[in-house]
Design a protein around this motif. Sequence first.
Motif, PDB file in Angstrom:
ATOM      1  N   GLU A  21      -7.838  11.419  -1.674  1.00  0.00           N
ATOM      2  CA  GLU A  21      -7.293  12.596  -1.000  1.00  0.00           C
ATOM      3  C   GLU A  21      -6.098  12.188  -0.143  1.00  0.00           C
ATOM      4  OE1 GLU A  21      -8.215  15.516  -1.656  1.00  0.00           O
ATOM      5  OE2 GLU A  21     -10.141  15.155  -2.669  1.00  0.00           O
ATOM      6  N   ALA A  22      -5.432  13.177   0.417  1.00  0.00           N
ATOM      7  CA  ALA A  22      -4.336  12.903   1.345  1.00  0.00           C
ATOM      8  C   ALA A  22      -4.844  12.000   2.462  1.00  0.00           C
ATOM      9  CB  ALA A  22      -3.798  14.200   1.916  1.00  0.00           C
ATOM     10  N   GLY A  23      -4.057  11.010   2.834  1.00  0.00           N
ATOM     11  CA  GLY A  23      -4.488  10.069   3.874  1.00  0.00           C
ATOM     12  C   GLY A  23      -5.001   8.776   3.292  1.00  0.00           C
ATOM     13  N   ASP A  24      -5.501   8.820   2.050  1.00  0.00           N
ATOM     14  CA  ASP A  24      -5.914   7.591   1.376  1.00  0.00           C
ATOM     15  C   ASP A  24      -4.670   6.847   0.887  1.00  0.00           C
ATOM     16  OD1 ASP A  24      -8.693   7.851   1.612  1.00  0.00           O
ATOM     17  OD2 ASP A  24      -8.795   9.195  -0.119  1.00  0.00           O
ATOM     18  N   SER A  25      -4.864   5.613   0.421  1.00  0.00           N
ATOM     19  CA  SER A  25      -3.738   4.842  -0.086  1.00  0.00           C
ATOM     20  C   SER A  25      -4.026   4.293  -1.471  1.00  0.00           C
ATOM     21  CB  SER A  25      -3.439   3.665   0.846  1.00  0.00           C
ATOM     22  OG  SER A  25      -2.920   4.138   2.058  1.00  0.00           O
ATOM     23  N   ILE A  26      -2.952   3.963  -2.169  1.00  0.00           N
ATOM     24  CA  ILE A  26      -3.068   3.312  -3.475  1.00  0.00           C
ATOM     25  C   ILE A  26      -2.576   1.881  -3.299  1.00  0.00           C
ATOM     26  CG2 ILE A  26      -2.168   3.308  -5.839  1.00  0.00           C
ATOM     27  CD1 ILE A  26      -2.133   6.422  -5.587  1.00  0.00           C
ATOM     28  N   LEU A  27      -3.333   0.936  -3.824  1.00  0.00           N
ATOM     29  CA  LEU A  27      -3.049  -0.481  -3.576  1.00  0.00           C
ATOM     30  C   LEU A  27      -1.685  -0.915  -4.106  1.00  0.00           C
ATOM     31  CD1 LEU A  27      -4.104  -3.179  -2.508  1.00  0.00           C
ATOM     32  CD2 LEU A  27      -5.252  -3.521  -4.714  1.00  0.00           C
ATOM     33  N   ASP A  28      -1.429  -0.657  -5.376  1.00  0.00           N
ATOM     34  CA  ASP A  28      -0.180  -1.103  -5.994  1.00  0.00           C
ATOM     35  C   ASP A  28       0.434  -0.006  -6.847  1.00  0.00           C
ATOM     36  OD1 ASP A  28      -0.150  -4.057  -5.372  1.00  0.00           O
ATOM     37  OD2 ASP A  28      -2.078  -3.944  -6.404  1.00  0.00           O
TER      38      ASP A  28
ATOM     39  N   ALA B  17      -9.489  -2.326   4.950  1.00  0.00           N
ATOM     40  CA  ALA B  17      -9.335  -3.732   5.338  1.00  0.00           C
ATOM     41  C   ALA B  17      -7.919  -4.211   5.038  1.00  0.00           C
ATOM     42  CB  ALA B  17     -10.357  -4.582   4.592  1.00  0.00           C
ATOM     43  N   LYS B  18      -7.421  -3.816   3.868  1.00  0.00           N
ATOM     44  CA  LYS B  18      -6.059  -4.200   3.459  1.00  0.00           C
ATOM     45  C   LYS B  18      -5.023  -3.634   4.423  1.00  0.00           C
ATOM     46  CE  LYS B  18      -5.803  -6.453  -0.410  1.00  0.00           C
ATOM     47  NZ  LYS B  18      -6.964  -6.318  -1.276  1.00  0.00           N
ATOM     48  N   LEU B  19      -5.241  -2.372   4.789  1.00  0.00           N
ATOM     49  CA  LEU B  19      -4.307  -1.699   5.691  1.00  0.00           C
ATOM     50  C   LEU B  19      -4.271  -2.425   7.036  1.00  0.00           C
ATOM     51  CD1 LEU B  19      -2.748   0.769   4.809  1.00  0.00           C
ATOM     52  CD2 LEU B  19      -4.317   2.191   6.108  1.00  0.00           C
ATOM     53  N   GLY B  20      -5.464  -2.819   7.499  1.00  0.00           N
ATOM     54  CA  GLY B  20      -5.563  -3.556   8.753  1.00  0.00           C
ATOM     55  C   GLY B  20      -4.797  -4.864   8.678  1.00  0.00           C
TER      56      GLY B  20
ATOM     57  N   ARG C  44      -2.445   0.318  -9.636  1.00  0.00           N
ATOM     58  CA  ARG C  44      -3.725  -0.390  -9.576  1.00  0.00           C
ATOM     59  C   ARG C  44      -4.395   0.063  -8.295  1.00  0.00           C
ATOM     60  NH1 ARG C  44      -5.435  -6.515  -8.558  1.00  0.00           N
ATOM     61  NH2 ARG C  44      -4.152  -6.200  -6.718  1.00  0.00           N
ATOM     62  N   LEU C  45      -5.675   0.409  -8.380  1.00  0.00           N
ATOM     63  CA  LEU C  45      -6.330   1.018  -7.230  1.00  0.00           C
ATOM     64  C   LEU C  45      -6.983   0.023  -6.288  1.00  0.00           C
ATOM     65  CD1 LEU C  45      -8.066   4.134  -8.809  1.00  0.00           C
ATOM     66  CD2 LEU C  45      -5.917   4.030  -7.540  1.00  0.00           C
ATOM     67  N   HIS C  46      -7.494  -1.063  -6.823  1.00  0.00           N
ATOM     68  CA  HIS C  46      -8.204  -2.024  -5.981  1.00  0.00           C
ATOM     69  C   HIS C  46      -8.133  -3.403  -6.611  1.00  0.00           C
ATOM     70  CE1 HIS C  46     -11.809  -1.953  -8.658  1.00  0.00           C
ATOM     71  NE2 HIS C  46     -11.304  -0.782  -8.952  1.00  0.00           N
TER      72      HIS C  46
ATOM     73  N   MET D 208       0.842  -1.195   0.000  1.00  0.00           N
ATOM     74  CA  MET D 208       0.000   0.000   0.000  1.00  0.00           C
ATOM     75  C   MET D 208       0.878   1.246   0.000  1.00  0.00           C
ATOM     76  SD  MET D 208      -3.341  -0.753   0.368  1.00  0.00           S
ATOM     77  CE  MET D 208      -4.320  -0.149   1.729  1.00  0.00           C
ATOM     78  N   TYR D 209       0.454   2.199  -0.772  1.00  0.00           N
ATOM     79  CA  TYR D 209       1.263   3.401  -0.969  1.00  0.00           C
ATOM     80  C   TYR D 209       0.435   4.606  -0.539  1.00  0.00           C
ATOM     81  CZ  TYR D 209       3.899  -0.052  -3.540  1.00  0.00           C
ATOM     82  OH  TYR D 209       4.596  -1.180  -3.869  1.00  0.00           O
ATOM     83  N   LYS D 210       0.894   5.261   0.511  1.00  0.00           N
ATOM     84  CA  LYS D 210       0.085   6.308   1.131  1.00  0.00           C
ATOM     85  C   LYS D 210       0.178   7.629   0.370  1.00  0.00           C
ATOM     86  CE  LYS D 210      -1.201   7.908   5.635  1.00  0.00           C
ATOM     87  NZ  LYS D 210      -0.835   8.149   7.006  1.00  0.00           N
ATOM     88  N   ILE D 211      -0.972   8.258   0.205  1.00  0.00           N
ATOM     89  CA  ILE D 211      -1.004   9.581  -0.419  1.00  0.00           C
ATOM     90  C   ILE D 211      -0.763  10.624   0.675  1.00  0.00           C
ATOM     91  CG2 ILE D 211      -2.427  11.244  -1.673  1.00  0.00           C
ATOM     92  CD1 ILE D 211      -4.015   8.844  -2.794  1.00  0.00           C
ATOM     93  N   LEU D 212       0.283  11.414   0.520  1.00  0.00           N
ATOM     94  CA  LEU D 212       0.600  12.421   1.544  1.00  0.00           C
ATOM     95  C   LEU D 212      -0.021  13.765   1.208  1.00  0.00           C
ATOM     96  CD1 LEU D 212       4.357  11.521   2.141  1.00  0.00           C
ATOM     97  CD2 LEU D 212       2.350  10.711   3.384  1.00  0.00           C
ATOM     98  N   GLU D 213      -0.100  14.066  -0.084  1.00  0.00           N
ATOM     99  CA  GLU D 213      -0.705  15.331  -0.506  1.00  0.00           C
ATOM    100  C   GLU D 213      -1.525  15.081  -1.754  1.00  0.00           C
ATOM    101  OE1 GLU D 213       3.418  17.639   0.225  1.00  0.00           O
ATOM    102  OE2 GLU D 213       2.076  18.626  -1.218  1.00  0.00           O
TER     103      GLU D 213
END
Lengths: 488, 308
Positions: free
Chosen positions: B77-84, B288-291, B37-39, B1-6
């Motif tokens: 948005e910031a705080g969300d993540s990208i799957l791959d 769920a993935k993050l968990g 890839r988003l999901h 998972m790749y976190k969006i910072l901004e």
Amino acid sequence: MSEDNTPPTLKIKPLPMRERMKIIRTIMPERDPQVRSRNFEEVNLGLAPADALTEASRCIECAKPGCVIECPVGVKIKEVVSLIRVGDYLGAATKMREDNALPAITGRVCPQENQCEGGCVLGKKGSPVAIGNLERFIADYERTSGNLGLPAIAPATGKSIAIVGSGPAGLSAAGDLVQKGHRVRVFEALHELGGVLVYGIPEFRLPKSIVKTEVDNLRRMGVEFETNVVVGKSVTVDELMNEEGYDAIFVATGAGLPQFLGVPGEHFNGVYSANEFLTRVNLMRAYNPDEYDEPIYDCRDRDVIVVGGGNTAMDAVRTARRLGARSATLVYRRSKTEMPARLEEVHHAEAEGIEFRMLTNPVEFIGDEKGWLTGARCVRMELGEPDADGRRRPVPITGSEFILPASVAIIGVGTTANPLIQSTTPDLKTNRRNYIVADPETTRTSKRGVFAGGDIVTGGATVILAMGAGRKAARAIHEYLVSDGTWE
Amino acid sequence: MYKILEARTVALNIKQFVIEAPRIARKQQPGQFIILRLHEKGERIPLTIKSSNPDAGTITIVVQSVGKTTSMLNCLEAGDSILDIVGPLGHPSEIQNYGTAIILAGSVGTAMALPTAHALKQAGNHVIFIEGARSKQMVVFEEEVRQASHETYLMTDDGTYGEQGLVTNKLNGLLDAGRHVDFVLAVGPVPMMRAVARVTSPLAIKTMVSLNSIMVDGTGMCGGCRVLLGKQSKFACVDGPEFDASQVDFEVLMQRNAMYRDKECQSSKQFDQHKDEEMTELRAELAAKLGAERNIRTELDAKEKHYV
């Protein structure tokens, strides 16, 4: 304890030789061809325990078992089969795992007729023991019994190994190395683990869930996995060794770039490499367009041709059929007997209504004004003199050209070496065809600490050969790590 | 998972993201791209990298909503993540001191051209940057473009900003005025790149174009991104993405890029109609993935402690 776990107290008296040879080979139950050619569910349903027992009873226990000799990884098949014969399925599976880390997979995809079953003496007069089906049976039995015994892990050695690629070579090396107490991390370029087992081989031949179970087992044994890393791009082999501190690297990146025919019109929309077609359908699940975003050209009620005669071409043509193609035709420039595909797949394909156009070769793809494929101009071939590999060379028959209508054409005629690692690892020796040069026994490359095996060394081969290379690499890497580190 | 910072909207339907991706940040060079890839049920799409910060372990990408995946991404948005995210892929731009270099970029293509422009400037070239957009609200990164070049021209189709016209009008203008040009890079829609090639090829000016063909794996394995150069077939992902413009068959590229247009339009429409549900579903999947990832990490930590 459930009944299934009963130790092999079950004493079955071995049948006399003559009786054993009277038993006819059990038939693998399979899904109805009419039904299965419209879905992606597994074709073979697996043997029932009673059938497995009967099949194992056919083995005449040769003093010099041809099956073992012909197995690329030397599985102790004779011992495995005798354990099945006495009903000790879990014991048989454990015995199998001593030489083959992924039996549920090889039991499904090995070309047994050229290997173990090809060496079975019963095959000389009748049908060989169905070793592949038995292998699959014990692996599935073990998995569903929930009694998968994970092997013991040796105390930590403090050494770490990076494995590049999570296909059959990488996975089997990972399993062996982690058992020796090394830290093992597998790097995978795609988002899903399994390499060709998930992007290439279709669900109807090898369900993804089986690959996932094997990967999960490795994870439970302590193997680390990192997806989305293209070694050679995201990080180089030198960086893995010098900056990330890996003591050894095993390069198992698999085959590589798909080959096209090099004929005019291969850029028309509707012309795919088998790799792309299968990746879209398998890895990206394009067969389920309602749920998945990955697009694929709609094959429904269209004519699809697949060029090639190997397992990849066979997988592609059967996949096209399942996607609803009106006709799914395999076009091959030699005749059926020269086809490298597994025999069982050829039979399955025939039952599913695949058309075989043998001794035929496309010379041009043709399309409409908007760039969509409409067909292939083909030429008929005849077999001439044998070539270097002993197969008779196909020669075009002049004036025999004809047009085969098709909306989709899939090219499955092999691959060439992927250059990403070679081009970023200057001291890694490659051969004329740009495959990595590695010692066939030790898998050592020209670069200290770097080993290589599987298709990136041999060119496109089989799952079992890749696994065999993975196991050899694991042995050699372990020896290297516990030795004084000489490298010749 | 790749976190969006901004996450920041930089123009109409164009968003800029700063994402945690330490491996890519360390290796990225001008001209390279990523695939994301988003999901779990999503497609893999290639996107260009605008810049990276190896120390912070972040990359910056710029995304224009054109289909389902890009529209979905631009809802994050910031705080969300990208799957791959995988990369950096492709060959970097070839940086040399050519002399005078003209960069032509169309709208979101500006993001990809910027790092190359910077590098060319640093290598001693006189850099002329011509940015084109449909109208004022689609002009992006004007300040950064000015910093990356010695001369900057902004062109809009409707004349609402800068000069009215196409980037090739400006290119022709400069050439007609007798400007000597040694190198040209064009990044943008295929018709724009084709138009540039038509101007510079007869003049034998070395011209590179960054091709955006359809890709799946991005490592050369599938060949879906193949482009025709003269009579030769090349894979944009491993042989490119930049190619000699005079060799590129742009008609074939356009035709191949249209291959899935029907499905793309359909998915895009469906997404627009069910945006809220789709985004809720996506965020639930990512959470769920993050968990699960956190659990694995805790398990691993516990194991390590056990060994110590």
